[in-house]
Write an enzyme that holds these catalytic residues in place. Sequence first.
Site, PDB file in Angstrom:
ATOM      1  N   LYS B  80       1.018   7.539   4.985  1.00 37.56           N
ATOM      2  CA  LYS B  80       1.800   7.479   3.749  1.00 37.56           C
ATOM      3  C   LYS B  80       1.974   8.883   3.180  1.00 37.56           C
ATOM      4  CE  LYS B  80       1.837   4.915  -0.692  1.00 37.56           C
ATOM      5  NZ  LYS B  80       1.031   4.029  -1.564  1.00 37.56           N
ATOM      6  N   SER B 155       3.669   0.176  -3.520  1.00 37.80           N
ATOM      7  CA  SER B 155       4.414   1.382  -3.237  1.00 37.80           C
ATOM      8  C   SER B 155       4.438   1.759  -1.753  1.00 37.80           C
ATOM      9  CB  SER B 155       3.811   2.540  -4.018  1.00 37.80           C
ATOM     10  OG  SER B 155       2.482   2.802  -3.585  1.00 37.80           O
ATOM     11  N   SER B 179      -0.800  -1.645  -3.764  1.00 34.31           N
ATOM     12  CA  SER B 179       0.192  -0.964  -2.932  1.00 34.31           C
ATOM     13  C   SER B 179      -0.078  -1.002  -1.429  1.00 34.31           C
ATOM     14  CB  SER B 179       0.343   0.491  -3.366  1.00 34.31           C
ATOM     15  OG  SER B 179       0.986   0.555  -4.610  1.00 34.31           O
TER      16      SER B 179
END
Lengths: 497, 509, 99
Positions: B80, B155, B179
């Site tokens: 990420k 997210s 997330s």
Amino acid sequence: MSETLVPFDEVLEAYDPAMGLEVHVELNTASKMFCGCPTEFGAEPNTQVCPTCLGLPGAMPVVNRRAVESAIRIGLALNCEIAEWCRFARKNYFYPDMPKNFQTSQYDEPICFEGHMDVEVDGETFRVEIERAHMEEDTGKSLHVGGATGRIHGADHSLVDYNRAGIPLIEIVTKPILGAGAKAPEVARAYVAQLRDLIVALGVSDARMDQGSIRADVNLSLSPKGSGTLGTRTETKNVNSLRSVERAVRFEMSRHAAVLGRGEAILQETRHWHEDTGVTTSGREKSDAEDYRYFPEPDLVPVAPSREWVEELRATLPENPTARRARLQAAWGFSDLEMRDTVGAGALDVIEQTIAAGTSPQAARKWWLGELARRANEQGVDVPDLAVTPADVARVQALVDEGSLNDKLARQVFDGLLAGEGSPDEVVAARGLAIVSDEGALSAAVDAAIAAHPDVADKIRDGKVAAAGALIGAVMKEMRGQADAGRVRELILEKLQ
Amino acid sequence: MGDWLRSTAAELADALAAGETTSVEVTRAYLDRIAAVDPAVHAFLHVDADGALAQAAASDERRAAGTLLSPLDGVPIAVKDVLTTAGLPTTCGSRILEGWVPPYDATVVRRLREAGLPILGKTNMDEFAMGSSTEHSAYGPTHNPWDLDRIPGGSGGGSAAAVAAFEAPLAIGTDTGGSIRQPGAVTGTVGVKPTYGGVSRYGLVALANSLDQAGPVTRTVLDAALLHEVIGGHDPLDSTSIDQPLPALVEAARQGATGDLSGLRIGVVTELSATGGQGGWQSGVMSRFQESVDLLVEAGAEVVEVSCPTFVHALATYYLILPAEASSNLAKFDAMRYGLRVWPEEGASAEDVMRATRDAGFGDEVKRRIILGTYALSSGYYDAYYGQAQKVRTLIARDFDAAFEKADVLVSPTAPTTAFRLGEKLDDPIAMYLNDLATIPANLAGVPGISVPSGLADEDGLPTGFQVLAPALADDRLYRVGAALEAALTARWGGPLLDRAPALEGGAA
Amino acid sequence: MPEISRDEVAHLATLARIDLSDDELDHLAPQLSVILESVASITGVAGDDVAPTSHALPLTNVFREDVVTPCLTPEQALSGAPEVEEQRFSVPRILGEEQ
């Protein structure tokens, strides 16, 4: 921009001053407060930075154990309570020299609180109450480019070096100091001076005001005499010498009185001290825009010093400087003036060590504050930094005491010591500085001097003993100083009376 | 070649060990897959083909020399874009960090490198991890591989979509309020939020420091355990890191996969379901949830109802704490030291440049939360908002403590709904925030959680997730229960859920 | 719970150093009011006797020893800087005074 001022004496007729002092002490830890970067002064720009002290995204702080220990030791030396549990907090404000745009500091949970220090001014003792001492980090340094003066105003851009960012600071905050009256400026100075001595004795900081490792902010307000209230205060930033602390208080008292005298209100603001002109000028207004939005630093865990740890640290404290001075003065029989000169020259330690090596207190004081202070002054160094040790001084005085040297020869031994010619005995041997004690040679030199100066000899025969000095001088010159002046005098008087 | 794409990380590790393939071959297969399908999915913000292949070649050399670094040596991974990677851009999905290349690795990234996992690239995310749909990325949304018109969750939608679309066998996510888990639920993948402090946050660009936690994003529970053991454990650079060894996670996953849960007490949290909770719970989500509970009972578990009354305040608590911490964390993005610099006019002051840059560089959701956080921390409001929220956290933690006295693990649906359509909730922050209803309590209390695929909702045929929560430090329970459920469901479906995802244009898989 | 006014949002934007446009201010104020209204529910939920939690796990006294570790090189430190001069970060002119 000249300010109308009220003469100091008149200020005191109408007002009582209240002061508050905030002193920032930069610790001399090897690494920074929250990362392992070194803390050396004067390194090339941006060579002592890492993701943490540069505030790079993702980086995190870890507390330096030694910085916490230094904070606790400072607190203990200031008679503070040590928190059983406290946290770091974020003080949020934007400024280019602050990498994260928040300062990691302590807010409502300082590690040290509720202490005091007794400050002496002209034999009178003032108790300065300490509100708190807390840990925080320093900011980077900006260089303002393009302006005529190198100051912020008029510069078209600035260059930032973050080497200083993250160096540990201890901020020591007093409670309002009331009741100092006319002595307020001296009390402020004496407080900072004594605090500096304490920091030096603790060994936690370089304590160099000129390099900014101790920085004082001076809060001052006036209230109508006898009213018992507190007036609006100003905060004068970065006062960087003891003399300036005193001058800044004096100046602000006179300025406040002038403003109040005109019927105007004091603006609560930050002011800047100008060392060159001896005045303060307006800085930033303290307004509601100054909302630091403190909250506990979520990247750090609480500091909870165990009582055992605190006691271990207490055991490492040096003797309180005030108490130590009183003890030494009594033991040495120094007058107040002699003691003040000793402390002022920074010679307390070397004199103590010289006495410990067997020298009498007065002799030790005489050398260190006389001849050696003069040499230090010539060289532009502090007395303790001369290339002469307390042991050297003790040996030289021992040679004087046993009659092998006189003061004049002793001064020549110091020449040799400062020139790196070895130990006192080596210098005496190499330079041939021992006193001549051959009575025959002395007697012959005295006879020669009497013969050369018949008019002086006649005066002495007539009872004007004071004239002997001229003959002694002649003999000493003949003997190139290597004679005992007292014995020469005896011989002259024997021969002429 | 296609087989390797569908293999689990554990299978890849076995195949590499057996000499059936090489890290270079596997890594190249994934890079090809990314090239084929990512134009449609947009899971990646940056692909490091050369770097990944070089790391794969190095892994193959280690294998030949017999000096392997870890069981996952040679298995590629996606990271990420909120974790710093030395030499690779790290943008956090924000314009303000466009093109920023950090000079250092996050601890999680360093551990991946030290374990020999080639890094394929950086995955898309909501800007600074603020969002539940990945639509708040400044670089455009990620699309759900199950239906490209729908959100992949957020997210960490990029990491979940990358794994779901077979663009990576493994990925790293971060979970502040869900997330990792919520994207896992809506993409039919596995996501684990470890115990707070279980995985280092050093190098994780902070959203809300007291809530953030990095963790595995995978296709199977065992893979998550393998990855968790690589990235987890104490880190002296993170003061909040737990200084204890990790529990035996892989072992727990293997044990759970045998399907025996006898003696285990499972607590169904009343407040995290359609019966006792807030928000709109989709009926298909609830029926898949009930089905999974029934399967766990068949495996020998005992079910108890538990109530956590203060959980109803979790969302409000979260939306006070998060913006407050974020507003301070994001202050460092000021155009002075790195990132975007916008001059509003020639000769502007530093302050003007900061203001203009932050206006241009931050998206709407980030600005919204910065302003909200600034408000919550302002003098006069601190006690009423941030201070009060920190106290409610204590109550939520107490509810967990009480619940864990009655049950070994707690369970709920991971998210109240399946993936919604892109754009559907973009200008309705509250509706968006409700997605995280079931996942937020774990972050507030610091306890670990996992989301495991539980099937497809009847009404829309989209994936649903089953959440398991365990007490702090008992992450192994997640893997035991998760693996047991996964085994039972896979047996019932006759294969992994992802086999039922539609084929993507450009991809052979 | 107080409504949050447009002026208040403007003040907060100043504190947060974000140059919000008039449109943004118009849009944000009502949105923030709605959010604040929905979070207002926690007022009074926890009494004075409840201690705040700032860490999920109660750790204390996490320290590092006072040991120097390697720094970034100046090139690394300055690698992301918008402008560099004399091995320093070049920043626009600074208006306010130092803290």
